[in-house]
Enzyme design. Structure first.
Site, short mmCIF file in Angstrom:
data_model
loop_
_atom_site.label_atom_id
_atom_site.label_comp_id
_atom_site.label_asym_id
_atom_site.label_seq_id
_atom_site.Cartn_x
_atom_site.Cartn_y
_atom_site.Cartn_z
N ASP A 177 38.88 41.47 50.74
CA ASP A 177 38.62 42.30 49.56
C ASP A 177 38.34 43.73 49.97
O ASP A 177 37.29 44.04 50.52
CB ASP A 177 37.40 41.75 48.82
CG ASP A 177 37.70 40.42 48.16
OD1 ASP A 177 38.58 40.38 47.28
OD2 ASP A 177 37.06 39.41 48.54
N HIS A 226 41.19 35.55 52.62
CA HIS A 226 41.18 36.55 51.54
C HIS A 226 40.32 37.74 51.94
O HIS A 226 39.16 37.59 52.32
CB HIS A 226 40.65 35.90 50.27
CG HIS A 226 40.73 36.76 49.04
ND1 HIS A 226 41.87 36.86 48.27
CD2 HIS A 226 39.80 37.53 48.42
CE1 HIS A 226 41.64 37.66 47.24
NE2 HIS A 226 40.39 38.09 47.31
N SER A 258 37.20 33.94 51.01
CA SER A 258 36.93 35.38 50.99
C SER A 258 35.79 35.68 51.93
O SER A 258 34.67 35.21 51.74
CB SER A 258 36.56 35.84 49.57
OG SER A 258 35.96 37.12 49.65
N MET A 290 37.47 47.40 48.79
CA MET A 290 36.91 48.11 47.63
C MET A 290 36.61 49.55 48.01
O MET A 290 36.06 49.80 49.09
CB MET A 290 35.60 47.43 47.21
CG MET A 290 35.75 45.97 46.90
SD MET A 290 34.13 45.26 46.52
CE MET A 290 34.59 43.54 46.32
N ASP A 297 40.29 34.01 41.39
CA ASP A 297 39.32 34.62 42.31
C ASP A 297 38.04 34.97 41.55
O ASP A 297 38.08 35.75 40.60
CB ASP A 297 39.97 35.89 42.90
CG ASP A 297 39.07 36.65 43.87
OD1 ASP A 297 37.99 36.14 44.22
OD2 ASP A 297 39.49 37.76 44.27
N SER A 345 31.28 32.93 48.21
CA SER A 345 29.90 32.40 48.31
C SER A 345 29.86 30.89 48.47
O SER A 345 29.07 30.38 49.27
CB SER A 345 29.09 32.77 47.08
OG SER A 345 29.22 34.13 46.82
N GLY A 376 34.57 43.47 42.08
CA GLY A 376 33.55 44.38 42.62
C GLY A 376 32.50 43.72 43.48
O GLY A 376 32.02 44.31 44.44
N MET A 381 41.62 37.33 37.78
CA MET A 381 40.21 37.46 38.17
C MET A 381 39.37 36.61 37.21
O MET A 381 39.51 36.71 35.99
CB MET A 381 39.77 38.92 38.10
CG MET A 381 40.37 39.83 39.17
SD MET A 381 40.08 39.27 40.86
CE MET A 381 38.29 39.34 40.98
N HIS A 384 43.39 41.75 48.88
CA HIS A 384 43.15 42.10 47.48
C HIS A 384 42.57 43.50 47.45
O HIS A 384 41.44 43.72 47.88
CB HIS A 384 42.16 41.05 46.92
CG HIS A 384 41.67 41.34 45.53
ND1 HIS A 384 40.58 40.69 45.00
CD2 HIS A 384 42.12 42.17 44.56
CE1 HIS A 384 40.36 41.11 43.77
NE2 HIS A 384 41.28 42.02 43.47
N MET A 434 41.09 46.67 45.65
CA MET A 434 40.42 47.18 44.46
C MET A 434 40.23 48.67 44.67
O MET A 434 39.13 49.15 44.95
CB MET A 434 39.08 46.44 44.28
CG MET A 434 39.28 45.01 43.83
SD MET A 434 37.89 43.93 44.21
CE MET A 434 38.44 43.27 45.78
C1 DX5 Z 1 35.32 40.05 43.87
C2 DX5 Z 1 36.26 39.63 44.95
C3 DX5 Z 1 36.18 38.21 45.32
C4 DX5 Z 1 34.86 37.75 45.85
C5 DX5 Z 1 34.73 36.30 45.47
O1 DX5 Z 1 35.63 41.34 43.48
O2 DX5 Z 1 37.59 39.86 44.55
O3 DX5 Z 1 37.23 37.84 46.21
O4 DX5 Z 1 34.72 37.88 47.23
O5 DX5 Z 1 33.47 35.91 45.80
P1 DX5 Z 1 32.76 34.64 45.15
O6 DX5 Z 1 33.58 33.45 45.51
O7 DX5 Z 1 31.42 34.66 45.77
O8 DX5 Z 1 32.73 34.87 43.66
ZN ZN Z 2 39.20 39.10 45.84
#
Ligand code: DX5
Ligand code: ZN
Length: 217
Positions: free
Chosen positions: A36, A34, A9, A38, A176, A199, A143, A138, A67, A69
């Site tokens: 994200d 990946h 991600s 948002m 995830d 991370s 978020g 999840m 993904h 959100m």
């Molecule tokens: C959170 C995202 C994740 C996020 C994961 O809402 O969907 O994809 O980037 O990050 P880490 O691996 O740092 O938890």
């Molecule tokens: Zn995600």
């Protein structure tokens, strides 16, 4: 044995040099990337949208695992397809008519994923297991990156896998949130096919090595 797919991600990566991030992922053993999206409404955070996806598409050769959100996912399916998404995963909680969105995604030539936050019963996914290409469970609340992994995820995976067996469903299972080298082996052994990690990959000194270790754990 499951095929193990890693989907880094980029939320945790350095956006000041997106091309370098893409090139790193191209070089890595990760099959997917990946992304994200948002909207600040479905979740309390705003990440990025179509122009960033298009830029990634230009430089990244891996499968674009998007993904979303966002509220009203049905409004944007075509735009995500045009921006290069190949797997489009939407939140059950945000969908008035999940089946309709799944059909829309397929009509646009993408694979369809459905996801739920950790406080939503896995049972709600049952009607869609034979319709989607992937279920994303999840393991943190959607978020933000960098949150700790929620341990109850393993039980939820077991429950989902049982439901899939009963329905002879062949969709992939992705996890995830808070995924790292410590929990990756256990996640694979509970039936995960795809692990998303932000991370633990991009905050590491050597992201390529982490991807390689996660893939071969
Ligand atoms: C959170 C995202 C994740 C996020 C994961 O809402 O969907 O994809 O980037 O990050 P880490 O691996 O740092 O938890
Ligand atoms: Zn995600």
């Amino acid at each position: 044995m499951n095929k193990k797919i890693i989907s880094p991600s980029i939320l945790a990566a350095d956006f000041s040099n997106l091309q370098a991030v893409c090139e790193l992922i191209n070089q890595s053993e990760a099959e997917w990337i990946h992304l994200d999206v948002m909207d600040g409404v479905f979740v309390n955070n705003i990440s990025f949208g179509f122009p960033v996806l298009e830029a990634v598409r230009k430089h990244c050769r891996k499968m674009m695992d998007v993904h979303i959100m966002i509220v009203h996912p049905e409004k944007y399916v075509t735009r995500f397809a045009k921006a290069g998404a190949e797997m489009l995963t939407f939140h059950f909680e945000a969908a008035e008519n999940p089946q309709k969105i799944i059909d829309q995604i397929h009509e646009e030539g993408m694979k369809a994923g459905i996801t739920i936050n950790p406080d939503v019963p896995v049972k709600v996914l049952e009607p869609f297991l034979n319709q989607v290409d992937m279920v994303l469970l999840m393991s943190v609340f959607a978020g933000y990156g960098g949150q700790p992994f929620i341990e109850e995820t393993y039980e939820r995976m077991d429950e989902l896998k049982k439901m899939m067996e009963l329905k002879k469903a062949t969709c992939l299972l992705e996890v995830d949130g808070g995924v790292n080298l410590e929990n990756a082996p256990k996640l694979f052994s509970h039936g995960a096919n795809v692990l998303v990690a932000g991370s633990s990959i991009f905050k590491a000194e050597n992201p390529l090595e982490i991807i390689q270790q996660m893939k071969n754990c």
